[in-house]
Design a protein around this motif. Structure first.
Motif, PDB file in Angstrom:
ATOM      1  N   ILE A  51       0.842  -1.203   0.000  1.00 27.61           N
ATOM      2  CA  ILE A  51       0.000   0.000   0.000  1.00 27.61           C
ATOM      3  C   ILE A  51       0.874   1.250   0.000  1.00 27.61           C
ATOM      4  CG2 ILE A  51      -1.761   1.277   1.314  1.00 27.61           C
ATOM      5  CD1 ILE A  51      -2.840  -1.342   0.279  1.00 27.61           C
ATOM      6  N   GLY A  53       0.635   5.473   0.247  1.00 22.46           N
ATOM      7  CA  GLY A  53      -0.160   6.679   0.494  1.00 22.46           C
ATOM      8  C   GLY A  53       0.510   7.829  -0.237  1.00 22.46           C
ATOM      9  N   GLY A  54       0.970   8.825   0.541  1.00 20.79           N
ATOM     10  CA  GLY A  54       1.649   9.974  -0.074  1.00 20.79           C
ATOM     11  C   GLY A  54       3.121   9.710  -0.333  1.00 20.79           C
ATOM     12  N   GLY A  55       3.634   8.559   0.120  1.00 21.00           N
ATOM     13  CA  GLY A  55       5.044   8.228  -0.108  1.00 21.00           C
ATOM     14  C   GLY A  55       5.998   9.147   0.644  1.00 21.00           C
ATOM     15  N   SER A  56       5.553   9.704   1.782  1.00 16.50           N
ATOM     16  CA  SER A  56       6.402  10.663   2.491  1.00 16.50           C
ATOM     17  C   SER A  56       7.147  10.045   3.670  1.00 16.50           C
ATOM     18  CB  SER A  56       5.564  11.854   2.975  1.00 16.50           C
ATOM     19  OG  SER A  56       4.619  11.436   3.930  1.00 16.50           O
ATOM     20  N   ASN A  57       7.027   8.737   3.812  1.00 18.51           N
ATOM     21  CA  ASN A  57       7.747   8.062   4.896  1.00 18.51           C
ATOM     22  C   ASN A  57       8.310   6.742   4.400  1.00 18.51           C
ATOM     23  OD1 ASN A  57       7.014   7.168   8.346  1.00 18.51           O
ATOM     24  ND2 ASN A  57       8.628   8.418   7.525  1.00 18.51           N
ATOM     25  N   THR A 117      -0.816  11.382   3.516  1.00 17.16           N
ATOM     26  CA  THR A 117      -2.261  11.137   3.441  1.00 17.16           C
ATOM     27  C   THR A 117      -2.809  10.767   4.814  1.00 17.16           C
ATOM     28  OG1 THR A 117      -1.992   8.784   3.019  1.00 17.16           O
ATOM     29  CG2 THR A 117      -2.066  10.243   1.077  1.00 17.16           C
ATOM     30  N   ALA A 121      -0.910   8.704   7.812  1.00 15.96           N
ATOM     31  CA  ALA A 121      -0.798   9.404   9.097  1.00 15.96           C
ATOM     32  C   ALA A 121      -1.417   8.578  10.222  1.00 15.96           C
ATOM     33  CB  ALA A 121      -1.475  10.775   9.004  1.00 15.96           C
ATOM     34  N   ARG A 123      -1.856   5.263  10.215  1.00 14.98           N
ATOM     35  CA  ARG A 123      -1.053   4.047  10.423  1.00 14.98           C
ATOM     36  C   ARG A 123       0.136   4.315  11.351  1.00 14.98           C
ATOM     37  NH1 ARG A 123       3.665   2.210   9.333  1.00 14.98           N
ATOM     38  NH2 ARG A 123       4.011  -0.018   9.047  1.00 14.98           N
ATOM     39  N   ALA A 126       0.917   9.904  13.087  1.00 11.44           N
ATOM     40  CA  ALA A 126       1.728  11.100  12.840  1.00 11.44           C
ATOM     41  C   ALA A 126       1.486  12.132  13.935  1.00 11.44           C
ATOM     42  CB  ALA A 126       1.368  11.696  11.476  1.00 11.44           C
ATOM     43  N   GLU A 127       2.551  12.856  14.275  1.00 10.74           N
ATOM     44  CA  GLU A 127       2.426  13.864  15.337  1.00 10.74           C
ATOM     45  C   GLU A 127       3.444  14.966  15.151  1.00 10.74           C
ATOM     46  OE1 GLU A 127       4.729  14.517  18.179  1.00 10.74           O
ATOM     47  OE2 GLU A 127       6.193  13.338  17.062  1.00 10.74           O
ATOM     48  N   ILE A 175      -6.475   0.909   5.804  1.00 14.68           N
ATOM     49  CA  ILE A 175      -7.330   2.039   6.202  1.00 14.68           C
ATOM     50  C   ILE A 175      -8.038   2.600   4.970  1.00 14.68           C
ATOM     51  CG2 ILE A 175      -7.305   4.355   7.233  1.00 14.68           C
ATOM     52  CD1 ILE A 175      -4.552   3.304   8.572  1.00 14.68           C
ATOM     53  N   ARG A 201       8.806  24.441  10.527  1.00 14.69           N
ATOM     54  CA  ARG A 201       9.313  23.481   9.530  1.00 14.69           C
ATOM     55  C   ARG A 201      10.251  24.150   8.531  1.00 14.69           C
ATOM     56  NH1 ARG A 201       6.277  18.932  10.347  1.00 14.69           N
ATOM     57  NH2 ARG A 201       4.334  19.407  11.404  1.00 14.69           N
TER      58      ARG A 201
HETATM   59  C1  LIG Z   1       9.679  16.924   5.089  1.00 12.08           C
HETATM   60  C2  LIG Z   1       8.874  15.913   5.899  1.00 12.08           C
HETATM   61  C3  LIG Z   1       8.408  16.260   7.160  1.00 12.08           C
HETATM   62  C4  LIG Z   1       7.706  15.343   7.930  1.00 12.08           C
HETATM   63  N1  LIG Z   1       7.245  15.733   9.161  1.00 12.08           N
HETATM   64  C5  LIG Z   1       6.556  14.860   9.906  1.00 12.08           C
HETATM   65  C6  LIG Z   1       6.037  15.248  11.183  1.00 12.08           C
HETATM   66  O1  LIG Z   1       6.177  16.379  11.632  1.00 12.08           O
HETATM   67  N2  LIG Z   1       5.360  14.322  11.902  1.00 12.08           N
HETATM   68  C7  LIG Z   1       5.164  13.040  11.443  1.00 12.08           C
HETATM   69  O2  LIG Z   1       4.533  12.243  12.141  1.00 12.08           O
HETATM   70  N3  LIG Z   1       5.634  12.643  10.251  1.00 12.08           N
HETATM   71  C8  LIG Z   1       6.321  13.517   9.470  1.00 12.08           C
HETATM   72  N4  LIG Z   1       6.797  13.119   8.240  1.00 12.08           N
HETATM   73  C9  LIG Z   1       6.665  11.715   7.832  1.00 12.08           C
HETATM   74  C10 LIG Z   1       5.405  11.391   7.029  1.00 12.08           C
HETATM   75  O3  LIG Z   1       4.897  12.507   6.366  1.00 12.08           O
HETATM   76  C11 LIG Z   1       4.319  10.784   7.885  1.00 12.08           C
HETATM   77  O4  LIG Z   1       4.791   9.599   8.472  1.00 12.08           O
HETATM   78  C12 LIG Z   1       3.045  10.479   7.105  1.00 12.08           C
HETATM   79  O5  LIG Z   1       2.032  10.199   8.020  1.00 12.08           O
HETATM   80  C13 LIG Z   1       3.156   9.330   6.113  1.00 12.08           C
HETATM   81  O6  LIG Z   1       1.971   9.319   5.330  1.00 12.08           O
HETATM   82  P1  LIG Z   1       1.976   8.865   3.803  1.00 12.08           P
HETATM   83  O7  LIG Z   1       0.588   8.939   3.298  1.00 12.08           O
HETATM   84  O8  LIG Z   1       2.989   9.636   3.047  1.00 12.08           O
HETATM   85  O9  LIG Z   1       2.415   7.349   3.955  1.00 12.08           O
HETATM   86  P2  LIG Z   1       3.399   6.517   3.033  1.00 12.08           P
HETATM   87  O10 LIG Z   1       4.789   7.058   3.169  1.00 12.08           O
HETATM   88  O11 LIG Z   1       2.863   6.382   1.667  1.00 12.08           O
HETATM   89  O12 LIG Z   1       3.339   5.111   3.755  1.00 12.08           O
HETATM   90  C14 LIG Z   1       3.851   4.930   5.060  1.00 12.08           C
HETATM   91  C15 LIG Z   1       3.369   3.565   5.576  1.00 12.08           C
HETATM   92  O13 LIG Z   1       1.950   3.616   5.733  1.00 12.08           O
HETATM   93  C16 LIG Z   1       1.335   2.571   4.996  1.00 12.08           C
HETATM   94  N5  LIG Z   1       0.043   3.088   4.515  1.00 12.08           N
HETATM   95  C17 LIG Z   1      -0.197   4.191   3.733  1.00 12.08           C
HETATM   96  N6  LIG Z   1      -1.515   4.336   3.513  1.00 12.08           N
HETATM   97  C18 LIG Z   1      -2.134   3.307   4.177  1.00 12.08           C
HETATM   98  C19 LIG Z   1      -3.498   2.884   4.317  1.00 12.08           C
HETATM   99  N7  LIG Z   1      -4.498   3.549   3.735  1.00 12.08           N
HETATM  100  N8  LIG Z   1      -3.762   1.778   5.049  1.00 12.08           N
HETATM  101  C20 LIG Z   1      -2.751   1.090   5.646  1.00 12.08           C
HETATM  102  N9  LIG Z   1      -1.444   1.414   5.529  1.00 12.08           N
HETATM  103  C21 LIG Z   1      -1.139   2.515   4.808  1.00 12.08           C
HETATM  104  C22 LIG Z   1       2.312   2.253   3.864  1.00 12.08           C
HETATM  105  O14 LIG Z   1       2.142   0.936   3.381  1.00 12.08           O
HETATM  106  C23 LIG Z   1       3.644   2.426   4.589  1.00 12.08           C
HETATM  107  O15 LIG Z   1       3.948   1.270   5.339  1.00 12.08           O
HETATM  108  C24 LIG Z   1       7.474  14.041   7.428  1.00 12.08           C
HETATM  109  C25 LIG Z   1       7.906  13.700   6.137  1.00 12.08           C
HETATM  110  C26 LIG Z   1       8.597  14.627   5.374  1.00 12.08           C
HETATM  111  C27 LIG Z   1       9.050  14.242   3.994  1.00 12.08           C
END
Ligand SMILES: Cc1cc2nc3c(=O)[nH]c(=O)nc-3n(C[C@H](O)[C@H](O)[C@H](O)COP(=O)(O)OP(=O)(O)OC[C@H]3O[C@@H](n4cnc5c(N)ncnc54)[C@H](O)[C@@H]3O)c2cc1C
Length: 313
Positions: A51, A53-57, A117, A121, A123, A126-127, A175, A201
């Motif tokens: 899966i 999401g936004g690919g940010s982690n 996404t 967040a 999963r 996020a905080e 989710i 930030r």
């Molecule tokens: C510059 C920067 C700053 C950041 N600052 C913060 C911060 O202040 N606080 C913080 O907590 N994080 C921060 N992050 C990290 C990141 O943005 C968070 O962890 C975010 O919640 C990840 O969401 P995503 O949709 O990008 O997940 P993804 O990176 O796409 O996926 C992360 C994990 O979640 C799983 N996943 C995604 N969507 C679902 C779904 N629908 N159901 C089940 N599993 C799923 C994926 O399989 C993967 O294992 C930051 C990242 C960057 C690049």
């Protein structure tokens, strides 16, 4: 369904790191029913599902990801009083901007997190600045892959903790949607917090591609138990928010700020971020992560654990 599935689909641009090879199969889903169909398709082909999401982690392997990668893009958003029903694929930025327009407070801390996404967040719980997504989650609707059905979980069933939840522990729970319970507040108050979050930030975060914090922050008791001398001398007065020790602090003590392997570099602005200086490979990022972990273990007897998730490794 078959028509929407693409082969050898490039993934790097779907991540904030801008790194990684293609998905063997790829589908973008915009409704929860499509998620169920995608899993049924993969089951028939006997391939695994990942899966996105936004690919940010995420760090995606240079070799790409075997099986089917599902990009969750259901972005539905509706407001009922102080509650918001939100699709897992809605970006935090979009939800925040909608919340502001409705004078709803609870997500201000997320301003400036790129691309994340709601699904990702929730999963990883996020905080920032002492607030977390779990503060406002009321219910989460999941697709349970094992049971092949949709279910609604209350907040207590989500078992939220620091950077974890039932969803990070159980990969069979995908989710789909969530209901957020927010607080109605004065717009000016909300906007002030939103501004402050962004200012922080812009000040602290590198502006090269990264995946946010690479390692989880640490429990001070764990450091004390393993290395009481180091704890007393360097750590005990630097315990931060939530009573944790920043992983960035440890990397700083190791003198690794600016350390580079190929195109991957430990950020000079924030030691817990690794940045892609242009053409970094996933392999180079993984080598840098491994070097940091080894040095933390050898020099301070500290076990750093990744916050970022690996795909295709
Ligand atoms: C510059 C920067 C700053 C950041 N600052 C913060 C911060 O202040 N606080 C913080 O907590 N994080 C921060 N992050 C990290 C990141 O943005 C968070 O962890 C975010 O919640 C990840 O969401 P995503 O949709 O990008 O997940 P993804 O990176 O796409 O996926 C992360 C994990 O979640 C799983 N996943 C995604 N969507 C679902 C779904 N629908 N159901 C089940 N599993 C799923 C994926 O399989 C993967 O294992 C930051 C990242 C960057 C690049």
């Amino acid at each position: 369904m078959l028509k929407k599935i693409k082969k050898n689909y490039p993934l790097a641009d779907l991540t904030t790191f801008k790194i990684g090879g293609p998905a063997e199969y790829f589908i973008k889903i915009s409704a929860k029913e499509e998620l169920k169909e995608a899993f049924a398709w993969a089951k028939e082909k006997n391939i695994q599902v990942s899966i996105l999401g936004g690919g940010s982690n995420l760090l995606i392997s240079d070799q790409g990801v075997k099986g089917l990668v599902v990009l969750v893009k259901n972005e539905k958003l509706s407001v009922h009083g102080e509650r918001m029903a939100v699709g897992a694929g809605a970006s935090l930025a979009k939800v925040l901007s909608h919340a502001i327009s409705c004078n709803l407070s609870g997500l201000e801390w997320s301003n400036g997190i790129p691309r994340a996404t709601m699904g990702g967040a929730i999963r990883g719980n996020a905080e920032a600045f002492g607030c977390s997504i779990s503060d406002i989650v009321e219910t989460v609707e999941v697709f349970d892959v094992k049971k092949n059905k949709f279910e609604v979980l209350s907040r207590s069933m989500c078992f939220f903790g620091y950077r974890k939840s039932v969803f990070s522990a159980n990969k069979n729970l995908i989710i789909c949607e969530a209901v957020l319970k927010m607080l109605r507040k004065n717009k000016k108050q909300i906007e002030e917090l939103v501004e402050r979050s962004l200012e922080f930030r812009l000040d602290k975060y590198p502006n090269l591609p990264s995946a946010g914090s690479v390692f989880k922050n640490l429990d001070p008791e764990e450091i004390k138990k393993k290395n009481s001398l180091f704890f007393d001398r360097e750590i005990k007065n630097k315990i931060g928010r939530q009573g944790l020790v920043g992983a960035g602090l440890i990397i700083d003590f190791l003198g690794l700020k600016g350390k580079t392997i190929g195109g991957a570099k430990v950020s000079l602005e924030h030691a817990n971020h690794i940045v892609n200086t242009g053409k970094a490979t996933a392999d180079e990022v993984a080598q840098l992560i491994s070097l940091i972990k080894t040095q933390a273990r050898n020099k301070f007897r500290i076990n750093l654990r990744e916050e970022i998730q690996y795909l295709g490794f």
